[in-house]
Write a protein that holds these residues in place. Structure first.
Motif, mmCIF file in Angstrom:
data_model
loop_
_atom_site.group_PDB
_atom_site.id
_atom_site.type_symbol
_atom_site.label_atom_id
_atom_site.label_comp_id
_atom_site.label_asym_id
_atom_site.label_seq_id
_atom_site.Cartn_x
_atom_site.Cartn_y
_atom_site.Cartn_z
ATOM 1 N N ARG A 33 0.857 -1.182 0.000
ATOM 2 C CA ARG A 33 0.000 0.000 0.000
ATOM 3 C C ARG A 33 0.893 1.231 0.000
ATOM 4 N NH1 ARG A 33 -5.286 -1.771 1.371
ATOM 5 N NH2 ARG A 33 -5.972 0.381 1.585
ATOM 6 N N LEU A 34 0.471 2.258 -0.730
ATOM 7 C CA LEU A 34 1.254 3.480 -0.865
ATOM 8 C C LEU A 34 0.737 4.550 0.091
ATOM 9 C CD1 LEU A 34 1.605 3.662 -4.760
ATOM 10 C CD2 LEU A 34 3.127 2.586 -3.091
ATOM 11 N N THR A 35 1.680 5.217 0.767
ATOM 12 C CA THR A 35 1.331 6.266 1.716
ATOM 13 C C THR A 35 2.433 7.313 1.746
ATOM 14 O OG1 THR A 35 0.836 6.760 4.039
ATOM 15 C CG2 THR A 35 2.365 4.964 3.619
ATOM 16 N N ASP A 36 2.066 8.541 2.079
ATOM 17 C CA ASP A 36 3.083 9.587 2.238
ATOM 18 C C ASP A 36 3.372 9.853 3.716
ATOM 19 O OD1 ASP A 36 0.735 10.782 2.997
ATOM 20 O OD2 ASP A 36 0.832 12.441 1.564
ATOM 21 N N LYS A 37 2.826 9.030 4.594
ATOM 22 C CA LYS A 37 2.994 9.237 6.036
ATOM 23 C C LYS A 37 4.105 8.336 6.576
ATOM 24 C CE LYS A 37 -1.828 10.610 6.711
ATOM 25 N NZ LYS A 37 -1.494 12.027 6.846
ATOM 26 N N ILE A 38 5.328 8.613 6.139
ATOM 27 C CA ILE A 38 6.461 7.802 6.591
ATOM 28 C C ILE A 38 7.496 8.712 7.240
ATOM 29 C CG2 ILE A 38 8.266 6.169 5.931
ATOM 30 C CD1 ILE A 38 6.579 5.309 3.608
ATOM 31 N N GLY A 39 7.408 8.845 8.545
ATOM 32 C CA GLY A 39 8.420 9.579 9.298
ATOM 33 C C GLY A 39 9.351 8.624 10.014
ATOM 34 N N HIS A 40 8.821 7.441 10.309
ATOM 35 C CA HIS A 40 9.584 6.409 10.999
ATOM 36 C C HIS A 40 9.470 5.093 10.233
ATOM 37 C CE1 HIS A 40 9.183 9.309 14.248
ATOM 38 N NE2 HIS A 40 10.102 8.655 14.925
ATOM 39 N N ILE A 41 10.467 4.266 10.409
ATOM 40 C CA ILE A 41 10.368 2.877 9.976
ATOM 41 C C ILE A 41 9.686 2.113 11.106
ATOM 42 C CG2 ILE A 41 11.700 0.783 9.491
ATOM 43 C CD1 ILE A 41 13.838 2.780 8.306
ATOM 44 N N ILE A 42 8.615 1.417 10.781
ATOM 45 C CA ILE A 42 7.894 0.621 11.773
ATOM 46 C C ILE A 42 7.788 -0.801 11.249
ATOM 47 C CG2 ILE A 42 5.733 0.300 13.039
ATOM 48 C CD1 ILE A 42 5.231 3.292 12.741
ATOM 49 N N ALA A 43 8.212 -1.754 12.050
ATOM 50 C CA ALA A 43 8.099 -3.166 11.686
ATOM 51 C C ALA A 43 7.353 -3.890 12.793
ATOM 52 C CB ALA A 43 9.480 -3.787 11.486
ATOM 53 N N MET A 44 6.432 -4.769 12.404
ATOM 54 C CA MET A 44 5.666 -5.531 13.384
ATOM 55 C C MET A 44 5.734 -7.011 13.031
ATOM 56 S SD MET A 44 1.732 -4.921 14.649
ATOM 57 C CE MET A 44 2.115 -3.230 15.120
ATOM 58 N N ARG A 45 6.253 -7.803 13.965
ATOM 59 C CA ARG A 45 6.280 -9.263 13.791
ATOM 60 C C ARG A 45 5.004 -9.832 14.376
ATOM 61 N NH1 ARG A 45 7.583 -13.650 17.113
ATOM 62 N NH2 ARG A 45 8.473 -12.366 18.774
ATOM 63 N N ASP A 46 4.157 -10.401 13.485
ATOM 64 C CA ASP A 46 2.829 -10.822 13.914
ATOM 65 C C ASP A 46 2.234 -9.643 14.698
ATOM 66 O OD1 ASP A 46 3.237 -13.312 12.676
ATOM 67 O OD2 ASP A 46 4.328 -14.050 14.416
ATOM 68 N N THR A 47 1.747 -9.852 15.894
ATOM 69 C CA THR A 47 1.440 -8.716 16.779
ATOM 70 C C THR A 47 2.129 -8.970 18.118
ATOM 71 O OG1 THR A 47 -0.650 -9.808 17.339
ATOM 72 C CG2 THR A 47 -0.735 -8.036 15.703
ATOM 73 N N THR A 48 3.364 -9.463 18.019
ATOM 74 C CA THR A 48 4.133 -9.873 19.194
ATOM 75 C C THR A 48 5.250 -8.899 19.527
ATOM 76 O OG1 THR A 48 3.711 -12.162 18.552
ATOM 77 C CG2 THR A 48 5.407 -11.804 20.203
ATOM 78 N N GLU A 49 5.828 -8.280 18.501
ATOM 79 C CA GLU A 49 6.911 -7.317 18.693
ATOM 80 C C GLU A 49 6.728 -6.171 17.714
ATOM 81 O OE1 GLU A 49 11.017 -9.557 20.008
ATOM 82 O OE2 GLU A 49 10.464 -9.629 17.896
ATOM 83 N N VAL A 50 7.178 -4.991 18.121
ATOM 84 C CA VAL A 50 7.189 -3.849 17.215
ATOM 85 C C VAL A 50 8.545 -3.165 17.305
ATOM 86 C CG1 VAL A 50 6.224 -2.221 18.911
ATOM 87 C CG2 VAL A 50 5.943 -1.781 16.458
ATOM 88 N N LEU A 51 9.059 -2.751 16.158
ATOM 89 C CA LEU A 51 10.330 -2.024 16.081
ATOM 90 C C LEU A 51 10.059 -0.673 15.443
ATOM 91 C CD1 LEU A 51 13.789 -3.282 14.905
ATOM 92 C CD2 LEU A 51 12.755 -1.315 13.767
ATOM 93 N N VAL A 52 10.638 0.377 16.023
ATOM 94 C CA VAL A 52 10.438 1.738 15.530
ATOM 95 C C VAL A 52 11.791 2.418 15.417
ATOM 96 C CG1 VAL A 52 9.295 3.949 15.906
ATOM 97 C CG2 VAL A 52 8.194 1.835 16.681
ATOM 98 N N SER A 53 12.053 3.020 14.248
ATOM 99 C CA SER A 53 13.321 3.719 14.040
ATOM 100 C C SER A 53 13.098 4.909 13.124
ATOM 101 C CB SER A 53 14.355 2.775 13.414
ATOM 102 O OG SER A 53 15.560 3.464 13.129
ATOM 103 N N PRO A 54 13.622 6.094 13.466
ATOM 104 C CA PRO A 54 13.499 7.234 12.548
ATOM 105 C C PRO A 54 14.174 6.905 11.222
ATOM 106 C CG PRO A 54 14.295 7.928 14.710
ATOM 107 C CD PRO A 54 14.356 6.439 14.692
#
Length: 338
Positions: A177-198
């Protein structure tokens, strides 16, 4: 010299090991006595030091009458070292998983460099079972492309939010999906872990705070909802079924969108629901609700009809942590659009 010694100590070298290795790199092949004299290492300690360096792949012993030693080139030696570390890390990870601890304590892990972010992302990918969700600019995707391919090869769904058509050629269940709302890199493994990085930290040379990873449910929930808002406003790209028709999801609003597409186009959808309690339900999806606030579906198990909600659900009978959808193709089926 002192700075280099300190850096080598961080890699597990003792002071004498670091001195011996640097001396051999500087002078070339030497006997133990020659190393002792030039590196100022007590002679009675020299062979122990060299034996340790040999076992770790940093020093080799030359054939001949006099015992002579030579340093392995740093590029080769540290490649060997990193490979052995990777093997050790994998063994440790497998052992920890084999312990079967049902409830791990919650934590936040902070990163001090972009390299640590990438390493943690790769670990998350290896552990994903149902779905890996990634919000990232197009320029970042090549850094994790191999990991994404690995996910698809083992049947995990990859859901990508990015700012431009990525141009990736990958087989499997990929939803973009295309979006212009990308200020951070966000990764989610299943719904068990989330990683956030500028995302900025990957585009500048100076050191910046590099983000964090967490398994706290409250933190995961906040980013789950944040991605939901982006999901609603993003522009979908096309997708198609993979070869066997199985589609795994952990992010429930992704699953509901696919269910809606299938059911409204005349497909039948069987589902396997993995609940938070560990129970697995199987049946056919007969109806669904897909609004900005409520996402659920009715599963007919044959004995009863139950209401299935996603992670963090409250109103539904079952909270699903993973869903496997198995659509049944009809003769007049259409391509399913994202």
């Amino acid at each position: 010299m002192e700075s280099l010694l300190e850096k080598l100590k961080k890699f597990g070298f003792t002071k004498y090991e670091a001195l011996a290795y640097i001396t051999l790199l500087s002078y070339g092949p030497l006997t133990a006595r020659g190393i002792s004299q030039r590196a100022q290492i007590p002679y009675n300690r020299t062979y122990d030091v060299l034996t340790s360096l040999k076992e770790r792949g940093f020093v080799e012993e030359l054939e001949g009458k006099a015992r002579t030693f030579v340093a392995v080139e740093p590029e080769v030696a540290f490649h060997r070292y990193s490979r052995s570390l990777e093997e050790l890390v994998e063994e440790i990870r497998q052992f920890a998983e084999s312990m079967g601890v049902e409830e791990q304590k919650y934590a936040i892990w902070r990163f001090s460099s972009p390299e640590e972010v990438l390493l943690s992302l790769k670990t998350m990918m290896k552990k994903a079972k149902f779905e890996f969700t990634l919000l990232a600019p197009k320029g970042f995707l090549p850094k994790v492309e191999d990991g994404l391919r690995g996910l698809l090869e083992k049947g995990v769904t990859v859901s990508i939010y990015t700012d431009e058509e990525p141009g990736l050629t990958m087989e499997g269940n990929v939803f973009i999906r295309l979006t212009d709302k990308i200020g951070h890199i966000i990764a989610m493994r299943d719904t068990t872990e989330v990683l956030v990085s500028p995302s900025l930290v990957f585009n500048v040379e100076e050191e910046l705070p590099s983000g964090f990873k967490s398994n706290f449910p409250e933190i995961i929930f906040s980013y789950y909802i944040y991605l939901r808002d982006i999901f609603e406003e993003s522009k979908p790209m096309n997708f198609a079924l993979n070869g066997n028709g199985d589609m795994r999801f952990a992010v429930f609003y992704h699953a509901i969108q696919v269910i809606e597409n299938f059911l409204t186009k005349g497909f039948e959808v069987d589902a396997e629901v993995h609940t938070i309690s560990g129970e697995v339900l199987r049946g056919r999806v007969t109806d669904f609700t897909n609004t900005r606030i409520i996402n659920n579906f009715i599963l007919d198990t044959g004995d009863r009809k139950v209401l299935i909600g996603g992670p963090f659900s409250i109103l539904e009978e079952y909270e699903a942590v993973g869903v496997v959808l198995r659509p049944k193709k009809s003769h007049n089926n259409e391509d399913i659009q994202g």
